[in-house]
Design a protein around this motif. Sequence first.
Motif, PDB file in Angstrom:
ATOM      1  N   TYR A  94       0.821  -1.214   0.000  1.00 29.38           N
ATOM      2  CA  TYR A  94       0.000   0.000   0.000  1.00 29.38           C
ATOM      3  C   TYR A  94       0.852   1.261   0.000  1.00 29.38           C
ATOM      4  CZ  TYR A  94      -4.168  -2.769   0.882  1.00 29.38           C
ATOM      5  OH  TYR A  94      -5.201  -3.667   0.766  1.00 29.38           O
ATOM      6  N   ILE A 111       1.632   4.761  -2.916  1.00 30.96           N
ATOM      7  CA  ILE A 111       1.308   6.097  -2.408  1.00 30.96           C
ATOM      8  C   ILE A 111       2.522   7.011  -2.550  1.00 30.96           C
ATOM      9  CG2 ILE A 111       0.835   7.388  -0.286  1.00 30.96           C
ATOM     10  CD1 ILE A 111      -0.987   4.995   0.524  1.00 30.96           C
ATOM     11  N   MET A 166       3.057   7.878  -6.196  1.00 33.05           N
ATOM     12  CA  MET A 166       2.076   8.847  -6.658  1.00 33.05           C
ATOM     13  C   MET A 166       2.434  10.255  -6.188  1.00 33.05           C
ATOM     14  SD  MET A 166      -0.784  10.696  -5.311  1.00 33.05           S
ATOM     15  CE  MET A 166      -1.148   9.794  -3.835  1.00 33.05           C
ATOM     16  N   GLN A 203      -5.028  14.264  -2.974  1.00 33.21           N
ATOM     17  CA  GLN A 203      -4.803  12.967  -3.612  1.00 33.21           C
ATOM     18  C   GLN A 203      -4.881  11.834  -2.596  1.00 33.21           C
ATOM     19  OE1 GLN A 203      -4.266  12.101  -6.946  1.00 33.21           O
ATOM     20  NE2 GLN A 203      -5.029  14.174  -7.262  1.00 33.21           N
ATOM     21  N   LEU A 204      -4.318  12.037  -1.425  1.00 32.84           N
ATOM     22  CA  LEU A 204      -4.387  11.007  -0.386  1.00 32.84           C
ATOM     23  C   LEU A 204      -5.810  10.833   0.126  1.00 32.84           C
ATOM     24  CD1 LEU A 204      -1.155  11.635   1.694  1.00 32.84           C
ATOM     25  CD2 LEU A 204      -1.697   9.656   0.294  1.00 32.84           C
ATOM     26  N   GLY A 230      -8.467  11.240  -1.433  1.00 32.44           N
ATOM     27  CA  GLY A 230      -9.300  10.647  -2.457  1.00 32.44           C
ATOM     28  C   GLY A 230      -9.051   9.171  -2.710  1.00 32.44           C
ATOM     29  N   ARG A 231      -8.075   8.598  -2.043  1.00 33.63           N
ATOM     30  CA  ARG A 231      -7.784   7.167  -2.248  1.00 33.63           C
ATOM     31  C   ARG A 231      -8.755   6.336  -1.406  1.00 33.63           C
ATOM     32  NH1 ARG A 231      -2.700   6.358  -4.901  1.00 33.63           N
ATOM     33  NH2 ARG A 231      -2.749   4.157  -4.311  1.00 33.63           N
ATOM     34  N   PRO A 232      -9.568   5.506  -2.051  1.00 33.01           N
ATOM     35  CA  PRO A 232     -10.602   4.782  -1.305  1.00 33.01           C
ATOM     36  C   PRO A 232     -10.064   3.675  -0.401  1.00 33.01           C
ATOM     37  CG  PRO A 232     -10.596   4.094  -3.601  1.00 33.01           C
ATOM     38  CD  PRO A 232      -9.619   5.242  -3.479  1.00 33.01           C
ATOM     39  N   GLU A 233      -8.854   3.183  -0.662  1.00 39.56           N
ATOM     40  CA  GLU A 233      -8.351   2.051   0.118  1.00 39.56           C
ATOM     41  C   GLU A 233      -7.734   2.466   1.447  1.00 39.56           C
ATOM     42  OE1 GLU A 233      -4.750   3.221  -2.392  1.00 39.56           O
ATOM     43  OE2 GLU A 233      -6.919   3.258  -2.609  1.00 39.56           O
TER      44      GLU A 233
END
Length: 97
Positions: free
Chosen positions: A25, A29, A32, A76-77, A79-82
């Motif tokens: 994970y 990140i 990105m 951006q962080l 908005g990450r669904p996981e």
Amino acid sequence: MYTETALFDLLLPGDSRSLKQKRSYVRPIIAMLRRFEVSVAEVGSLDLTGRAEIGVAVVAAEPAHAREVIDTCENQLAGRPEIELLSVRRRLHGDDD
């Protein structure tokens, strides 16, 4: 010259029960965030499997630009669904500091 730093506290999914799964994970990140030309690293919670602390720093000529870059990273962080973004600590450093 201005630098802005941010510390993002992340809650990782429940299946990150090992450090190997945690890395699966954290690595994407970090990759990105590097697209935004910032310095980034995992800086805390290194031995916890369900949490990660990611540090980001940017250097800019104007404080507004530094804030804009860190805002983009935060968005951006978020908005990450996981993952779940638990907290953000930010600090702006200028010539006066």
